[in-house]
Design a protein around this motif. Structure first.
Motif, short mmCIF file in Angstrom:
data_model
loop_
_atom_site.label_atom_id
_atom_site.label_comp_id
_atom_site.label_asym_id
_atom_site.label_seq_id
_atom_site.Cartn_x
_atom_site.Cartn_y
_atom_site.Cartn_z
N LEU A 128 0.85 -1.19 0.00
CA LEU A 128 0.00 0.00 0.00
C LEU A 128 0.89 1.24 0.00
N PRO A 129 0.46 2.30 -0.71
CA PRO A 129 -0.65 2.31 -1.66
C PRO A 129 -0.33 1.52 -2.91
N LYS A 130 -1.37 1.15 -3.63
CA LYS A 130 -1.19 0.35 -4.84
C LYS A 130 -0.72 1.24 -6.00
N HIS A 131 0.48 0.99 -6.51
CA HIS A 131 0.93 1.71 -7.69
C HIS A 131 0.93 0.76 -8.88
N GLU A 132 0.82 1.32 -10.06
CA GLU A 132 0.55 0.54 -11.26
C GLU A 132 1.69 -0.40 -11.64
N SER A 133 2.87 -0.21 -11.08
CA SER A 133 4.00 -1.09 -11.40
C SER A 133 4.05 -2.34 -10.55
#
Length: 316
Positions: A128-133
């Motif tokens: 967390l937080p969720k990043h696109e990579s």
């Protein structure tokens, strides 16, 4: 501009059609929806060309898309529990349906395609937080269909130079979101229960967190992406990094409705993720001027819509 909305009679689609109708640059809005989860009432009073049918019907999709400038692809069978009960139906609607829309857009000359994905693709990844990579770790058939949606958009961009933009919609809520079906989202379901004096159902202990995103904010971003032809083949989180637990959501609903909300806890549901929070850096890089609607303001507007819907039903 002529815009096609697949799944345009749904909750987000209806809100988007209404918002697009107020834009002078938009000259035509076409909606295709099989009404399996959408409702024509979501388009009431709007100047749209409506086509009832399924996005897996190649001839129909070609007909609707022909001559348009862009497609906002929202059509899907939503819900993790639904996909657990019928994985093939979710695959056909979400993965095969997306492929059909993309291929029609390619055949029509390379339309701009904006599509809805989901943070469910992050699944069991605990970061967390969720990043696109982050590496996807889907936990349900529904999540897999949304990962396929993103992969097909990327593939069509790189293979056919199709201009695309996949958004991961995080827990969108707001006016027009119905509570009267088995797969209703938590905010409309809890508002409806509270107004009716019924307990709100909490699966698990309620400490699960979500990055709730108001539908009006989503529509502003979609319109900005259409008008400025924003292209990004990588997935983009459409949320702003908020983290509201289900237990924290209950006081917001109580404040908006002016009524107490009693909790009824049940066992956790299979396939549900415990925590969801977006890293919004990529989104803010593409749309630096967008300001999200706060949860209190959004819940208030949603409750107002529920009250107006009750009054409308009573007068009919």
């Amino acid at each position: 501009m002529k815009i096609v909305i697949t799944g345009g009679a749904g909750f987000i689609g209806g809100n988007l059609a209404g918002a697009l109708a107020a834009q002078p640059q938009i000259t035509q809005i076409r909606v295709i929806d099989n009404l399996s989860t959408g409702h024509k009432a979501n388009l009431a009073g709007l100047d749209v060309d409506f086509f009832e049918g399924d996005i897996q019907d190649a001839a129909l999709v070609d007909q609707v898309i022909r001559g348009a400038d862009a497609v906002v692809h929202l059509a899907a069978l939503p819900s993790v529990p639904r996909s657990l009960r019928d994985p093939l139906a979710s695959h056909h609607a979400n993965a095969t349906g997306t492929l059909q829309v993309l291929d029609s857009a390619r055949r029509a000359g390379g339309l701009h395609v904006i599509a809805a994905s989901s943070p469910s693709v992050y699944g069991a990844n605990p970061h967390l937080p969720k990043h696109e990579s982050l590496a996807p770790a889907p936990m349900s058939p529904y999540a897999v269909t949304k990962l396929a949606t993103e992969a097909y958009l990327s593939a069509y961009h790189h293979s056919f130079d199709l201009p695309v933009l996949p958004f991961r919609f995080f827990n969108v809520y707001g006016p027009g979101q119905r509570a009267d079906h088995a797969y209703a989202a938590v905010i409309p379901k809890w508002i409806s229960a509270t107004l009716a004096g019924q307990p709100v159902t909490v699966f698990g202990d309620g400490t699960q967190t979500r990055d709730f995103t108001y539908v009006g904010t989503v529509c502003r971003i979609l319109i900005d992406a259409l008008l400025h032809r924003i292209v990004e083949p990588r997935p983009v989180n459409l949320a702003f990094g908020t983290r509201t637990s289900l237990l924290d959501l209950i006081p917001e609903i109580q404040a908006a409705t002016g009524r107490p909300a009693r909790r009824e806890h049940r066992v956790p549901r299979a396939g549900d993720v415990s925590h969801s929070q977006a890293d919004s850096a990529r989104l803010r890089g593409l749309f630096p001027e967008v300001t999200p609607v706060p949860i209190r303001e959004g819940v208030d507007a949603t409750v107002d819509w529920f009250h107006s819907a009750v009054v409308k039903r009573a007068s009919n």
